[in-house]
Design a protein around this motif. Structure first.
Motif, mmCIF file in Angstrom:
data_model
loop_
_atom_site.group_PDB
_atom_site.id
_atom_site.type_symbol
_atom_site.label_atom_id
_atom_site.label_comp_id
_atom_site.label_asym_id
_atom_site.label_seq_id
_atom_site.Cartn_x
_atom_site.Cartn_y
_atom_site.Cartn_z
ATOM 1 N N SER A 203 0.773 4.588 -18.312
ATOM 2 C CA SER A 203 1.252 3.716 -17.235
ATOM 3 C C SER A 203 0.463 2.421 -17.099
ATOM 4 C CB SER A 203 1.214 4.465 -15.896
ATOM 5 O OG SER A 203 -0.100 4.894 -15.592
ATOM 6 N N GLY A 204 -0.538 2.222 -17.960
ATOM 7 C CA GLY A 204 -1.290 0.970 -17.916
ATOM 8 C C GLY A 204 -0.982 0.051 -19.077
ATOM 9 N N MET A 205 0.098 0.308 -19.786
ATOM 10 C CA MET A 205 0.376 -0.466 -21.001
ATOM 11 C C MET A 205 0.791 -1.904 -20.722
ATOM 12 S SD MET A 205 2.132 2.377 -23.496
ATOM 13 C CE MET A 205 2.008 1.303 -24.914
ATOM 14 N N MET A 206 1.102 -2.217 -19.470
ATOM 15 C CA MET A 206 1.416 -3.604 -19.125
ATOM 16 C C MET A 206 0.161 -4.451 -19.034
ATOM 17 S SD MET A 206 4.694 -3.955 -18.905
ATOM 18 C CE MET A 206 4.946 -5.408 -17.910
ATOM 19 N N GLY A 207 -1.016 -3.803 -19.005
ATOM 20 C CA GLY A 207 -2.259 -4.556 -18.953
ATOM 21 C C GLY A 207 -3.176 -4.126 -17.826
ATOM 22 N N SER A 208 -4.338 -4.754 -17.770
ATOM 23 C CA SER A 208 -5.339 -4.424 -16.757
ATOM 24 C C SER A 208 -4.818 -4.743 -15.354
ATOM 25 C CB SER A 208 -6.621 -5.218 -17.006
ATOM 26 O OG SER A 208 -7.121 -4.988 -18.311
ATOM 27 N N PHE A 209 -5.258 -3.954 -14.380
ATOM 28 C CA PHE A 209 -4.903 -4.234 -12.991
ATOM 29 C C PHE A 209 -5.924 -3.575 -12.072
ATOM 30 C CE2 PHE A 209 -2.833 -0.221 -13.906
ATOM 31 C CZ PHE A 209 -2.931 0.518 -12.731
ATOM 32 N N THR A 210 -5.962 -4.053 -10.841
ATOM 33 C CA THR A 210 -6.914 -3.565 -9.842
ATOM 34 C C THR A 210 -6.210 -3.392 -8.508
ATOM 35 O OG1 THR A 210 -8.756 -4.720 -10.928
ATOM 36 C CG2 THR A 210 -9.079 -4.075 -8.626
ATOM 37 N N ILE A 211 -6.536 -2.316 -7.822
ATOM 38 C CA ILE A 211 -6.051 -2.091 -6.460
ATOM 39 C C ILE A 211 -7.266 -2.058 -5.541
ATOM 40 C CG2 ILE A 211 -4.820 -0.539 -4.898
ATOM 41 C CD1 ILE A 211 -3.329 0.532 -7.372
ATOM 42 N N MET A 212 -7.227 -2.853 -4.494
ATOM 43 C CA MET A 212 -8.327 -2.896 -3.529
ATOM 44 C C MET A 212 -7.841 -2.451 -2.161
ATOM 45 S SD MET A 212 -10.211 -6.479 -4.638
ATOM 46 C CE MET A 212 -8.680 -7.429 -4.673
ATOM 47 N N ARG A 213 -8.652 -1.623 -1.525
ATOM 48 C CA ARG A 213 -8.358 -1.169 -0.167
ATOM 49 C C ARG A 213 -9.438 -1.680 0.776
ATOM 50 N NH1 ARG A 213 -6.607 3.051 -3.553
ATOM 51 N NH2 ARG A 213 -4.391 3.464 -3.253
ATOM 52 N N PHE A 214 -9.036 -1.903 2.041
ATOM 53 C CA PHE A 214 -9.919 -2.532 3.003
ATOM 54 C C PHE A 214 -9.949 -1.727 4.301
ATOM 55 C CE2 PHE A 214 -8.102 -5.592 0.145
ATOM 56 C CZ PHE A 214 -9.181 -6.367 -0.255
ATOM 57 N N GLU A 215 -10.955 -2.014 5.103
ATOM 58 C CA GLU A 215 -11.127 -1.300 6.367
ATOM 59 C C GLU A 215 -9.962 -1.559 7.315
ATOM 60 O OE1 GLU A 215 -13.046 1.533 8.228
ATOM 61 O OE2 GLU A 215 -14.130 0.533 6.610
ATOM 62 N N ASN A 216 -9.586 -2.836 7.479
ATOM 63 C CA ASN A 216 -8.564 -3.182 8.479
ATOM 64 C C ASN A 216 -7.475 -4.101 7.946
ATOM 65 O OD1 ASN A 216 -9.912 -1.845 10.774
ATOM 66 N ND2 ASN A 216 -11.484 -3.431 10.518
ATOM 67 N N ASP A 217 -7.385 -4.233 6.626
ATOM 68 C CA ASP A 217 -6.377 -5.118 6.039
ATOM 69 C C ASP A 217 -5.503 -4.344 5.062
ATOM 70 O OD1 ASP A 217 -7.176 -7.644 7.240
ATOM 71 O OD2 ASP A 217 -8.976 -7.495 6.006
ATOM 72 N N PRO A 218 -4.325 -4.873 4.743
ATOM 73 C CA PRO A 218 -3.431 -4.191 3.786
ATOM 74 C C PRO A 218 -4.065 -4.092 2.398
ATOM 75 C CG PRO A 218 -2.252 -5.908 5.005
ATOM 76 C CD PRO A 218 -3.707 -6.092 5.298
ATOM 77 N N ASP A 219 -3.636 -3.091 1.643
ATOM 78 C CA ASP A 219 -4.085 -2.957 0.259
ATOM 79 C C ASP A 219 -3.608 -4.167 -0.548
ATOM 80 O OD1 ASP A 219 -4.952 -0.538 1.148
ATOM 81 O OD2 ASP A 219 -3.534 0.666 -0.024
ATOM 82 N N ILE A 220 -4.379 -4.478 -1.600
ATOM 83 C CA ILE A 220 -4.049 -5.615 -2.466
ATOM 84 C C ILE A 220 -3.972 -5.134 -3.909
ATOM 85 C CG2 ILE A 220 -4.907 -7.790 -3.425
ATOM 86 C CD1 ILE A 220 -3.910 -8.211 -0.666
ATOM 87 N N HIS A 221 -2.937 -5.574 -4.614
ATOM 88 C CA HIS A 221 -2.833 -5.345 -6.050
ATOM 89 C C HIS A 221 -3.130 -6.657 -6.750
ATOM 90 C CE1 HIS A 221 -0.576 -5.514 -9.912
ATOM 91 N NE2 HIS A 221 -1.067 -4.305 -10.052
ATOM 92 N N TYR A 222 -3.953 -6.595 -7.815
ATOM 93 C CA TYR A 222 -4.340 -7.807 -8.534
ATOM 94 C C TYR A 222 -4.177 -7.588 -10.027
ATOM 95 C CZ TYR A 222 -7.345 -11.429 -10.561
ATOM 96 O OH TYR A 222 -7.827 -12.467 -11.302
ATOM 97 N N CYS A 223 -3.630 -8.599 -10.715
ATOM 98 C CA CYS A 223 -3.577 -8.598 -12.175
ATOM 99 C C CYS A 223 -3.692 -10.047 -12.633
ATOM 100 C CB CYS A 223 -2.297 -7.946 -12.699
ATOM 101 S SG CYS A 223 -0.780 -8.794 -12.194
ATOM 102 N N GLU A 224 -3.891 -10.253 -13.923
ATOM 103 C CA GLU A 224 -4.105 -11.593 -14.452
ATOM 104 C C GLU A 224 -3.150 -11.904 -15.587
ATOM 105 O OE1 GLU A 224 -8.130 -11.983 -15.740
ATOM 106 O OE2 GLU A 224 -8.981 -11.707 -13.739
#
Length: 274
Positions: A203-224
């Protein structure tokens, strides 16, 4: 009479740093050479930093605060200065990364930036824009401070097995980098897995990615992509990528077996007798 280079503190974080350095130095009645003697550097370096020709380091900033009695001013400013040296499209991600409480990342090509050694990072960053290498290297190393803060984020890293074999910077650099990865076995908040070649399609064949979770903010998905980063808080994207990441975790080697593989590659490929 020496010409004083004018400074616009509003131009950039680096200009503001130089402006405040000159102001604090002159308030103490010190010439550039005198301040340099106190903090063990040259007066020329002081002048170059005041006029934005050189990028200050965190160590330099801490010594400034101690010498000038500025109550941590330059130690606080240096984070903004170093972040401003990152590519413009990456700065927003670096800011979010510093605030995240949980970071999950899959890396297909390279060791994750927070886990890189200085030599490995220098080799990676030196491929393009070598004239900015020192500043960007200092910025990348400064990002890693988040792992040593009082309340570090939980960091879960999945490295594709290819990252262990891609020789970045030469055999010695790679050996040191893999040794660094093994050190994280003893870190309570860092978990490292390797996704082996034997998994095949995943499921990672589209490339690198990162998911970040925060105390009081929505989750963020990041890719380049090649020249920009993409961040989104779209719930559907977060849901799909979170499921994809869970599948990668299930298919990857356990942290214990991942460490064993890293150690084996370190010796067999980058050891004294590969």
């Amino acid at each position: 009479m020496a010409r004083v280079h004018p400074l616009d503190p509003s131009a950039s974080p680096l200009d503001y740093y130089g402006y405040e350095l000159r102001r604090a130095r002159e308030a103490c009645g010190l010439k550039q050479g005198q301040l340099g003697d106190i903090i063990f550097c040259t007066g020329s370096l002081i002048g170059q930093i005041e006029t934005t020709k050189k990028i200050p380091t965190r160590d330099f900033s801490e010594r400034l605060d101690a010498a000038l009695g500025t109550d941590g001013l330059f130690s606080r400013l240096i984070g903004l200065v170093l972040r401003s040296q990152l590519p413009a499209w990456f700065q927003a991600y670096a800011e979010m990364e510093a605030r995240a409480t949980y970071i999950s990342t899959y890396q297909a090509q390279l060791v994750y930036g927070l886990l890189q050694t200085e030599a490995y990072a220098r080799a990676v960053l030196g491929v393009e824009a070598p004239e900015k290498l020192d500043a960007r290297l200092e910025a990348r190393m400064d990002r890693q401070r988040v792992l040593a803060c009082e309340e570090p984020p939980v960091v879960w890293v999945i490295l594709d097995e290819a990252t262990l074999y891609r020789e970045i910077g030469g055999r010695e650099v790679m050996r040191s980098q893999l040794a660094r990865l093994l050190e994280f076995r003893d870190w309570a908040w860092v978990n490292l897995q390797v996704l082996p070649f034997s998994v095949g399609q995943h499921s990672g064949m589209m490339g690198s990615f990162t998911i970040m979770r925060f105390e009081n903010d929505p989750d963020i998905h990041y890719c380049e992509s090649y020249d920009q980063g993409h961040m989104t808080a779209n719930p559907q994207v977060i849901k799909e990528r979170s499921v994809g990441y869970s599948r990668l975790q299930a298919e990857a080697l356990s942290p214990r077996d991942s460490a064993a593989l890293i150690a084996r590659v370190m010796e067999e490929r980058y050891g004294d007798h590969p």
